[in-house]
Design a protein around this motif. Structure first.
Motif, PDB file in Angstrom:
ATOM      1  N   ARG A  56       0.828  -1.209   0.000  1.00 58.34           N
ATOM      2  CA  ARG A  56       0.000   0.000   0.000  1.00 58.34           C
ATOM      3  C   ARG A  56       0.864   1.261   0.000  1.00 58.34           C
ATOM      4  O   ARG A  56       0.535   2.239  -0.680  1.00 58.34           O
ATOM      5  CB  ARG A  56      -0.955  -0.004   1.187  1.00 58.34           C
ATOM      6  N   ASP A  60       0.823   3.957  -3.032  1.00 62.18           N
ATOM      7  CA  ASP A  60       0.532   5.361  -2.751  1.00 62.18           C
ATOM      8  C   ASP A  60       1.647   6.267  -3.273  1.00 62.18           C
ATOM      9  O   ASP A  60       1.377   7.261  -3.954  1.00 62.18           O
ATOM     10  CB  ASP A  60       0.334   5.564  -1.251  1.00 62.18           C
ATOM     11  N   ARG A  83      -7.051  11.558  -2.236  1.00 67.65           N
ATOM     12  CA  ARG A  83      -6.078  11.365  -1.149  1.00 67.65           C
ATOM     13  C   ARG A  83      -5.801  12.671  -0.422  1.00 67.65           C
ATOM     14  O   ARG A  83      -5.777  12.728   0.801  1.00 67.65           O
ATOM     15  CB  ARG A  83      -4.783  10.794  -1.728  1.00 67.65           C
TER      16      ARG A  83
END
Length: 129
Positions: A56, A60, A83
């Motif tokens: 993750r 990201d 985000r």
């Protein structure tokens, strides 16, 4: 494995970067889904959780880098806008009157109709304010 793929990507200013980053991001999404499924089992090990966190984090970081580049895709831009607003896919969809699966499809670089793409672009603009 994905670390080496990320390290071998061209400079984000390179015209080939968005397409090459998209390939790595697709692989990271698949790996994240498999690890998330494994993590949902009752007898998960710390290794699975650590691996899920690493995937993750890599996803990201790569999405943010790609979204900030000159050739950013609509999906990368949507991811970054969401985000930065600290919103989940579901929260974003609810607030914009869109389906969550549509936003997931956008971020996974799936094709949209012209009307859907226009709504997503409007949403990105609204979130960027």
């Amino acid at each position: 494995m994905f670390g080496a793929s990320i390290d071998s990507l061209p400079d984000p200013e390179d015209s080939e970067y968005p397409a090459k980053a998209a390939v790595v991001l697709t692989g990271l999404r698949k790996l994240e889904a498999a690890l998330a499924q494994a993590a949902s089992r009752s007898r998960v090990t710390p290794t699975v959780i650590v691996s899920l966190a690493e995937v993750r984090n890599a996803y990201d970081a790569l999405m943010v880098q790609a979204a900030n580049g000159p050739g950013a895709t609509l999906g990368q831009q949507m991811y970054l806008a969401r985000r930065n607003a600290r919103l989940s896919v579901q929260e974003t969809a609810n607030g914009a009157g869109l389906r969550a699966d549509l936003l997931e499809a956008v971020e996974a670089e799936q094709e949209l109709s012209g009307d859907e793409a226009s709504k997503v672009k409007e949403l990105i603009g609204a979130l960027a304010r």
